[in-house]
Structures are given as C-alpha cells and as structure tokens.
Design a protein around this motif. Structure first.
Motif, mmCIF file in Angstrom:
data_model
loop_
_atom_site.group_PDB
_atom_site.id
_atom_site.type_symbol
_atom_site.label_atom_id
_atom_site.label_comp_id
_atom_site.label_asym_id
_atom_site.label_seq_id
_atom_site.Cartn_x
_atom_site.Cartn_y
_atom_site.Cartn_z
ATOM 1 N N LYS A 102 1.015 -1.141 -0.042
ATOM 2 C CA LYS A 102 0.071 -0.003 0.063
ATOM 3 C C LYS A 102 0.733 1.144 -0.053
ATOM 4 C CE LYS A 102 -4.230 1.371 2.203
ATOM 5 N NZ LYS A 102 -5.117 1.141 3.413
ATOM 6 N N LYS A 103 1.824 1.239 0.942
ATOM 7 C CA LYS A 103 2.868 2.440 1.023
ATOM 8 C C LYS A 103 3.418 2.575 -0.348
ATOM 9 C CE LYS A 103 5.841 4.411 4.499
ATOM 10 N NZ LYS A 103 6.910 3.744 5.122
ATOM 11 N N ILE A 104 4.170 1.486 -0.688
ATOM 12 C CA ILE A 104 4.962 1.541 -1.824
ATOM 13 C C ILE A 104 4.414 2.407 -3.389
ATOM 14 C CG2 ILE A 104 5.006 -0.636 -3.080
ATOM 15 C CD1 ILE A 104 7.920 1.536 -2.367
ATOM 16 N N PHE A 105 3.026 1.844 -3.472
ATOM 17 C CA PHE A 105 2.257 2.465 -4.265
ATOM 18 C C PHE A 105 2.012 3.874 -4.440
ATOM 19 C CE2 PHE A 105 1.886 -1.709 -6.442
ATOM 20 C CZ PHE A 105 1.300 -1.344 -7.687
ATOM 21 N N SER A 106 1.694 4.383 -3.213
ATOM 22 C CA SER A 106 1.593 5.816 -2.727
ATOM 23 C C SER A 106 2.785 6.408 -3.282
ATOM 24 C CB SER A 106 1.450 6.027 -1.475
ATOM 25 O OG SER A 106 0.052 5.476 -0.975
ATOM 26 N N LEU A 107 3.911 5.912 -2.645
ATOM 27 C CA LEU A 107 5.244 6.512 -3.106
ATOM 28 C C LEU A 107 5.636 6.572 -4.417
ATOM 29 C CD1 LEU A 107 7.330 5.340 -0.157
ATOM 30 C CD2 LEU A 107 6.542 7.546 -0.399
ATOM 31 N N LEU A 108 5.325 5.636 -5.390
ATOM 32 C CA LEU A 108 5.492 5.326 -6.643
ATOM 33 C C LEU A 108 4.533 6.505 -7.429
ATOM 34 C CD1 LEU A 108 5.571 1.537 -7.317
ATOM 35 C CD2 LEU A 108 7.414 3.269 -7.150
ATOM 36 N N GLU A 109 3.265 6.524 -6.997
ATOM 37 C CA GLU A 109 2.585 7.524 -7.625
ATOM 38 C C GLU A 109 3.371 9.099 -7.400
ATOM 39 O OE1 GLU A 109 -1.440 8.445 -5.712
ATOM 40 O OE2 GLU A 109 -2.326 8.486 -7.725
ATOM 41 N N LYS A 110 3.501 9.289 -6.122
ATOM 42 C CA LYS A 110 4.313 10.591 -5.839
ATOM 43 C C LYS A 110 5.609 10.847 -6.706
ATOM 44 C CE LYS A 110 6.271 12.787 -2.037
ATOM 45 N NZ LYS A 110 6.487 12.786 -0.366
ATOM 46 N N HIS A 111 6.142 9.841 -6.924
ATOM 47 C CA HIS A 111 7.697 10.017 -7.228
ATOM 48 C C HIS A 111 7.914 9.696 -8.725
ATOM 49 C CE1 HIS A 111 9.229 11.072 -3.644
ATOM 50 N NE2 HIS A 111 9.025 9.814 -3.144
ATOM 51 N N CYS A 112 6.864 8.826 -9.490
ATOM 52 C CA CYS A 112 6.977 8.576 -10.889
ATOM 53 C C CYS A 112 6.211 9.587 -11.770
ATOM 54 C CB CYS A 112 6.355 7.250 -11.041
ATOM 55 S SG CYS A 112 7.408 5.705 -10.443
ATOM 56 N N PRO A 113 6.918 9.688 -12.922
ATOM 57 C CA PRO A 113 5.912 10.710 -13.699
ATOM 58 C C PRO A 113 4.453 10.131 -13.863
ATOM 59 C CG PRO A 113 8.061 10.069 -14.719
ATOM 60 C CD PRO A 113 7.974 9.099 -13.453
ATOM 61 N N PRO A 114 3.641 11.034 -14.129
ATOM 62 C CA PRO A 114 2.050 10.853 -14.274
ATOM 63 C C PRO A 114 1.685 9.693 -15.202
ATOM 64 C CG PRO A 114 2.501 13.150 -14.419
ATOM 65 C CD PRO A 114 4.072 12.604 -14.373
ATOM 66 N N LYS A 115 2.613 9.774 -16.133
ATOM 67 C CA LYS A 115 2.285 8.557 -17.465
ATOM 68 C C LYS A 115 2.704 7.384 -17.100
ATOM 69 C CE LYS A 115 -0.123 9.924 -20.955
ATOM 70 N NZ LYS A 115 -0.486 9.554 -22.233
ATOM 71 N N ALA A 116 3.570 6.921 -16.077
ATOM 72 C CA ALA A 116 4.402 5.774 -16.109
ATOM 73 C C ALA A 116 3.428 4.606 -15.192
ATOM 74 C CB ALA A 116 5.308 6.108 -14.922
ATOM 75 N N ILE A 117 3.533 3.516 -15.969
ATOM 76 C CA ILE A 117 2.653 2.374 -15.490
ATOM 77 C C ILE A 117 3.405 1.839 -14.023
ATOM 78 C CG2 ILE A 117 2.340 -0.181 -15.871
ATOM 79 C CD1 ILE A 117 2.241 0.897 -18.996
ATOM 80 N N LEU A 118 2.410 1.418 -13.245
ATOM 81 C CA LEU A 118 2.971 0.964 -11.865
ATOM 82 C C LEU A 118 2.551 -0.209 -11.706
ATOM 83 C CD1 LEU A 118 1.653 4.333 -9.942
ATOM 84 C CD2 LEU A 118 3.806 4.028 -11.223
ATOM 85 N N ALA A 119 3.612 -1.193 -11.534
ATOM 86 C CA ALA A 119 3.317 -2.692 -11.521
ATOM 87 C C ALA A 119 3.761 -3.406 -10.406
ATOM 88 C CB ALA A 119 4.060 -3.334 -12.858
ATOM 89 N N SER A 120 3.061 -4.519 -10.136
ATOM 90 C CA SER A 120 3.326 -4.881 -8.794
ATOM 91 C C SER A 120 3.867 -6.330 -9.172
ATOM 92 C CB SER A 120 2.225 -5.040 -7.546
ATOM 93 O OG SER A 120 2.597 -5.845 -6.807
ATOM 94 N N ASN A 121 4.735 -7.070 -8.383
ATOM 95 C CA ASN A 121 5.171 -8.619 -8.461
ATOM 96 C C ASN A 121 4.563 -9.442 -7.593
ATOM 97 O OD1 ASN A 121 6.603 -10.287 -9.844
ATOM 98 N ND2 ASN A 121 8.033 -10.430 -8.167
ATOM 99 N N SER A 122 3.441 -8.781 -7.037
ATOM 100 C CA SER A 122 2.868 -9.520 -5.840
ATOM 101 C C SER A 122 2.604 -10.967 -6.287
ATOM 102 C CB SER A 122 1.589 -8.839 -5.314
ATOM 103 O OG SER A 122 1.092 -9.644 -4.532
ATOM 104 N N SER A 123 2.779 -11.867 -5.382
ATOM 105 C CA SER A 123 2.538 -13.241 -5.772
ATOM 106 C C SER A 123 1.229 -13.937 -5.002
ATOM 107 C CB SER A 123 3.659 -14.120 -5.489
ATOM 108 O OG SER A 123 4.044 -14.241 -4.300
ATOM 109 N N SER A 124 0.906 -13.187 -3.944
ATOM 110 C CA SER A 124 -0.278 -13.897 -3.290
ATOM 111 C C SER A 124 -1.330 -12.832 -2.888
ATOM 112 C CB SER A 124 0.107 -14.672 -2.027
ATOM 113 O OG SER A 124 0.894 -13.645 -1.176
ATOM 114 N N ILE A 125 -1.072 -11.656 -2.552
ATOM 115 C CA ILE A 125 -2.057 -10.892 -2.160
ATOM 116 C C ILE A 125 -2.351 -9.877 -3.301
ATOM 117 C CG2 ILE A 125 -1.949 -10.249 0.370
ATOM 118 C CD1 ILE A 125 0.371 -8.437 -0.055
#
Ligand SMILES: NC(=O)c1ccc[n+]([C@@H]2O[C@H](COP(=O)([O-])OP(=O)(O)OC[C@H]3O[C@@H](n4cnc5c(N)ncnc54)[C@H](O)[C@@H]3O)[C@@H](O)[C@H]2O)c1
Length: 313
Positions: A102-125
């Motif tokens: 949850k926290k890392i996605f907020s930070l990615l949204e804050k620090h990555c350019p607005p058009k960047a794709i935000l992906a997770s390598n989550s395996s279970s959740i």
C-alpha cells in the motif's frame, strides 16, 4: 502510454526477484534503476547480476563482451525519488505485506512521472483490494517467476480499474523484453500458476507431517511422473489422454460436479480416444497421437536422465 515509449524502468526491491527483473530489462537495452532501502542488498544484487550473466553467457544467451554494458545499464540507488525520476515503467518487488505494498504504491505515484505504469510483482495478495492511487488505470500486476532471467512466463493481471492501454502497453513491453506475457483478465489474485503450485505443496506438507514420505521421496516421486508428463501435455491436455468419461466418473466418486467435463462428454469430446477433447487432434488416429506423445515423453526422459534430474540439485 505505448510500449515503444518505455525507455526507462525502475525496479523497487533488489532481492530474489528484483535484481533479476532489473537484469532482464538491462539485457534488452533498457536503462533501469534498482532501488532498495538496504545498500548491502543493492551491492549483493549487482554481484548476483554479474554471476547470472556469466552463467547465461556459458549457454550462449548473452555475449561475454556485452556483460559490462548490461551491468552499466542498471543504476542501483537507495533513494526512491532518484530511481523513479523519468521512469516510464515501475515494478515493485518488495516484501509481500499489505502495508508495504500500500505504502510503496503511494510513493510510486508521488515520485514517478504521471504517465508511468505502476506494476506489482505480488505473488499472493490482491493489490487491487487495497492500493489507493489517484489514477488506478495505470496500476497492474506483472507476476514474474524465479529466476526471472530464465523463466519465460510473466503473468499480466489487470485490476478492475486498470486501463486497456496500460494492459496492452505492459504486455507488449514484456514481449519486447523476450518474455511470454499472458494476460489473465478478471483473475481474483496475482497469479494463476501459483494456484497450481500451491495446490501441489498442500499434500507435500501433509505427507511430511504424517510421515508418509521423506522430502527426498516426495521430490523423487513427483519428478518421476510429472517432470516427464507436465512439460509435454500440461494440465489440461493430460486429461484428453486420461479420457473425459473417466475424469467425470472420478469427480462423481468424490461427490463433486464438473460442468466443463460434463459438457465435453455431452458433445462426444472424450479426448484422444474420440479425436477431440479440450483439443482437436485434426483427424489423426489414436495410435498416431499416442506415438507423437510417446516420442516426446521418451525424449524428455532421456534429457532428465542425462541431467541426473532425479537427484536433488
Ligand atoms: N521469491 C520468489 O520466488 C517470488 C516469485 C514471484 C513473486 N515474488 C514476489 O516478489 C516480491 C519480492 O519477493 P522477493 O522474494 O524478491 O523478496 P526479498 O525479500 O528477496 O526482497 C525484497 C527486497 O525489498 C527491499 N525493500 C523492502 N521494502 C522496501 C521499500 N519500501 N523500498 C525499497 N526496497 C524495499 C528489501 O530490503 C529487500 O531487499 C514479493 O511480493 C513476492 O511475493 C517472489
């Protein structure tokens, strides 16, 4: 965002998965920042990348001369903001907890350019249950398998709000990275293949707990059957060889129902014996189909024996 626009990536988490995902991007000419809170993990990750590449070179998968340039395309940093700056595609491979994701996605949204794709390598959740970002259209799961620099499949799992553009750009980008990208839309969770794997480990724990078999016996038993058949016929086609009638009878003997098998039996698609099951065998006789299968099984068996694969690594 089109895949052709993805020129820079950032991988967050330099552990078992992250170092190797970054390596795949770098091997394919993409500048990649590798971020980890822990400088020791970053140093270790770069050592592993070098050793991975040397192994790949032994198998002609990369040229020894290219190794320094590949390594130079990976930019390790403990600072997330630096790593995310200018990234077109971010993938997080940090610890598997809801709070951390949850926290890392907020930070990615804050620090990555607005058009960047935000992906997770989550395996279970299922990150889509709790990740809150302003534009969920750009969030997606890309589920890699260890080791990412060898295993071809990456599962691409869009969430309910992921845009079509994000899904297509992600799949195209991964294909450009040499990966087999399969999109599993509507999957409730990050991985289809892990569901199969998880089911296999349940009887393993039971067998150990109840003393039915040792770890070595379990591995040998599974390898001596599945290692030969699974690579050739997978999970679905195996049942075409079993016969759909029997599959149905077995399901019923457990007191269960199987609407998919029932429908196939109703249509006379009994599997190899009737020339059609899940697959259409194109008019080949049963003997011809069995021969094609057996040749592949024999070659697989030969290969496993040559590798001494029935012994532990
Ligand atoms: N290990 C596998 O075989 C495997 C396979 C598929 C998917 N996954 C998934 O990949 C993810 C990572 O797994 P792993 O096995 O590589 O984990 P790991 O423990 O090896 O590595 C995680 C790394 O993330 C770093 N980290 C944690 N929080 C951070 C943050 N906020 N910012 C930067 N770095 C941070 C840690 O320092 C650590 O180095 C998990 O979601 C896991 O479920 C793992």
């Amino acid at each position: 965002m089109l895949s052709s626009n993805i020129k820079k990536t950032v991988v967050i988490g330099a552990g078992v998965m992250g170092h190797s995902i970054a390596q795949v991007f770098a091997q394919n000419g993409v500048e990649t920042c590798l971020v980890d809170l822990d400088q020791n993990r970053l140093d270790h990750a770069m050592e592993l990348v070098k050793s991975n590449l040397e192994t790949l070179a032994e198998f002609g998968k990369v040229s020894v001369n290219d190794i320094p340039a590949i390594i130079n395309r990976i930019h390790p940093t403990p600072d997330l903001a630096t790593g995310c700056k200018d990234a077109d595609f971010a993938v997080e491979a940090i610890n598997e907890t809801i709070d951390a994701k949850k926290k890392i996605f907020s930070l990615l949204e804050k620090h990555c350019p607005p058009k960047a794709i935000l992906a997770s390598n989550s395996s279970s959740i299922n990150i889509f249950d709790f990740v809150e970002i302003q534009d969920p259209g750009r969030s997606i799961v890309t589920h890699w398998f260890a080791p990412p620099h060898i295993i071809p499949l990456v599962e691409v799992v869009p969430g309910p709000k992921t845009s079509q553009e994000t899904t297509e750009a992600t799949a195209n980008f991964l294909r450009k990275m040499g990966k087999l990208a399969l999109v599993f839309k509507g999957l409730n969770g990050p991985s289809l293949v892990n569901r199969f794997q998880d089911l296999m480990t349940l009887p393993m724990w039971e067998a150990m707990e109840k003393g039915w078999a040792t770890p070595a016996e379990i591995d040998l038993a599974v390898k001596a059957v599945m290692a030969i058949r699974l690579p050739i016929v997978g999970v679905a086609q195996r049942l075409d060889f079993t016969g759909m009638n029997l599959v149905l009878d077995i399901t019923k003997s457990y007191g269960g129902t199987n609407p998919v098998a029932e429908e196939l039996v109703k249509q006379g698609r009994l599997g190899v014996s009737s020339g059609k099951g899940f697959y259409d065998y194109g008019g080949r006789t049963e003997a011809e189909i069995l021969r094609d299968r057996d040749i592949k099984y024999l070659k697989m068996l030969e290969c496993l024996e040559k590798l001494d694969a029935f012994k532990p690594v």
